[in-house]
Every structure is written in C-alpha cells, then in structure tokens.
Write a protein that holds these residues in place. Sequence first.
Motif, PDB file in Angstrom:
ATOM      1  N   PHE A  29       0.822  -1.210   0.000  1.00  0.00           N
ATOM      2  CA  PHE A  29       0.000   0.000   0.000  1.00  0.00           C
ATOM      3  C   PHE A  29       0.860   1.266   0.000  1.00  0.00           C
ATOM      4  O   PHE A  29       0.466   2.284  -0.577  1.00  0.00           O
ATOM      5  CB  PHE A  29      -0.946  -0.006   1.201  1.00  0.00           C
ATOM      6  N   GLN A  30       2.021   1.193   0.628  1.00  0.00           N
ATOM      7  CA  GLN A  30       2.935   2.334   0.548  1.00  0.00           C
ATOM      8  C   GLN A  30       3.423   2.547  -0.882  1.00  0.00           C
ATOM      9  O   GLN A  30       3.525   3.679  -1.374  1.00  0.00           O
ATOM     10  CB  GLN A  30       4.120   2.112   1.489  1.00  0.00           C
ATOM     11  N   GLU A  33       0.686   4.094  -3.028  1.00  0.00           N
ATOM     12  CA  GLU A  33       0.522   5.537  -2.850  1.00  0.00           C
ATOM     13  C   GLU A  33       1.396   6.328  -3.812  1.00  0.00           C
ATOM     14  O   GLU A  33       1.047   7.451  -4.213  1.00  0.00           O
ATOM     15  CB  GLU A  33       0.862   5.908  -1.394  1.00  0.00           C
ATOM     16  N   LYS A  34       2.524   5.746  -4.226  1.00  0.00           N
ATOM     17  CA  LYS A  34       3.464   6.452  -5.101  1.00  0.00           C
ATOM     18  C   LYS A  34       3.172   6.231  -6.583  1.00  0.00           C
ATOM     19  O   LYS A  34       3.754   6.891  -7.431  1.00  0.00           O
ATOM     20  CB  LYS A  34       4.888   5.993  -4.793  1.00  0.00           C
ATOM     21  N   GLN A  41      -1.836   1.003 -10.907  1.00  0.00           N
ATOM     22  CA  GLN A  41      -2.532   0.947  -9.623  1.00  0.00           C
ATOM     23  C   GLN A  41      -3.498  -0.236  -9.572  1.00  0.00           C
ATOM     24  O   GLN A  41      -3.603  -0.925  -8.553  1.00  0.00           O
ATOM     25  CB  GLN A  41      -3.290   2.258  -9.394  1.00  0.00           C
ATOM     26  N   TYR A 102      -8.829   2.684  -1.931  1.00  0.00           N
ATOM     27  CA  TYR A 102      -8.038   2.906  -3.150  1.00  0.00           C
ATOM     28  C   TYR A 102      -8.822   2.500  -4.397  1.00  0.00           C
ATOM     29  O   TYR A 102      -8.706   3.135  -5.451  1.00  0.00           O
ATOM     30  CB  TYR A 102      -6.730   2.125  -3.074  1.00  0.00           C
ATOM     31  N   LYS A 105     -11.144   5.322  -5.176  1.00  0.00           N
ATOM     32  CA  LYS A 105     -10.398   6.429  -5.773  1.00  0.00           C
ATOM     33  C   LYS A 105     -10.043   6.132  -7.224  1.00  0.00           C
ATOM     34  O   LYS A 105     -10.120   7.007  -8.093  1.00  0.00           O
ATOM     35  CB  LYS A 105      -9.120   6.694  -4.966  1.00  0.00           C
TER      36      LYS A 105
END
Length: 260
Positions: A29-30, A33-34, A41, A102, A105
Amino acid sequence: MDSLSAISGDLGEVEGQIKDIFRALSNGFQKLEKIKDPNRQSRQLEELTNKMRECKRIIKEFDREVKEMESRNTPEMNRMLNEKKQSMVKELNSYVSLKKQYASKLENKRADLFEGPQGGGSIGEENILLASSMTNEQLTNTGNQMMDETDQAIERSKKVVQETANVGAETAAALKAQTEQMGRIVNDLDSIHFSTKKASKLVKELGRQVATDRCIVTLLFIIVLGVVAIIIVKIVDPKNKDIRDVPGLAPPATRRLLWN
C-alpha cells in the motif's frame, strides 16, 4: 511468535506467515501511494487482493488449529488465542477497507477521464469512519463479506477465462483439422503432378519409339525397292556380265544363246 511457538509449532508457523503477509500488504500500500498510472494501480491492487485472500485462508487455518487445541488448553490460553485471532482479523479488515478506499479512488479517476470531475464527499473517508465505529465482530463479518464478494467476482472471472480458453481450444482444433486437410490436398496435388509428369515422359518415349519404328520401316522399304530395282534391271538387260557369269540368275533363253 515465540509465545505461540511455545504452545504449538504449527500455530507459531501460521502466525509467522500471517505477519509476513501483513508486512507485504503494508509495503504494497505504501508503494501504491506512489504509483500515478491507473493501470499500474489496478494491477497493484489485484496483487494486494490476492495477498489478502491468502491471509484470510491462513487465518481460517489458524482458527481450526485453535479449535482443535481448545479442549486441551486452559481458559486463559484459549482467551489469549482468540484475542490473537481477533487481532489478526481486525488488521486484515483494516487492509480490506484500505483496499476499498483505493479502489473507489481509482474508479473515480477513471470516471473523471470520461465524465469530468464531480462533487461529493470522499467514499474512502466514509468507509474509514464507518469501520472505526464497528465492533470486532462487525468488522469480522464485514471483512468476511467483502472477501466473499471478492471471491465471487474472481470465480466469475475464472469462469469467463475458462470459457474463453475452451473457445480458443475449439478454434485451435478446427484450425488444426483444416491444416491437416490442406496438407492432404497438397499431397494429392503433388501426386497428380508427379503422375502427369510421368505420363508425359511415357508419351514422349512412345513418340520416339514410333518415330524410330517408322525410320526402320522406311529404310527396309527402300532396301526392298533397291533389291526389286536391281532384279528388274538384271532381267531387262540380259547382256549384263554379272548375269552371264551367274547361270543360276540368267533366264533359260539367255543361257542357250550364251552357250551357242
């Protein structure tokens, strides 16, 4: 892990596997985020979903091990193991909620590409607030329901993939049969070509033989004509020396004149 290993080696091993998956989910998940590309994604979310599914399976295995040992353990130990399981389920549900956030989003980003930005509150934030107000049992049930929905979606996808693979196999079989049929046709054409070529060669040989036979017949006819001509000349010219010298070839009247 050490405390569970002291109780059961299998439980300690299962706990270690779950911790490894939680660590991988946190890092995943980190990393998510990038990532800015929606396609990347989506692939990353799919990988994380697979890890969560595997974690759910291992937690169920942990629960089975605990239930098998329940009759042999003390009440305090059983309570500690149940709390450990609830902690694992709660942590897994937090990752499930994060995955839902996520995913929402990502869907909003894809919708914005076609419909433009829309107003409204953040669905992910509402999910987080809703999750924070739930009890452990509600979180467990919600997480299980989410994972079941995900499993059903994956099963439907597998079914579509299997149907596609079946259609591909049937198409490949039909193409193979057509290829074999074309191969047989080519072989038949080669055989016909070979037979035609051989027949043409035989016709040429027969033609040459007929021509040779005609030459021989013509030559024999010429020889016969020559012999007949010589005989006729000898008969017509009785004074021919060769005929007098050869009494057997001269006529009787000629022979009498010659002797007289």
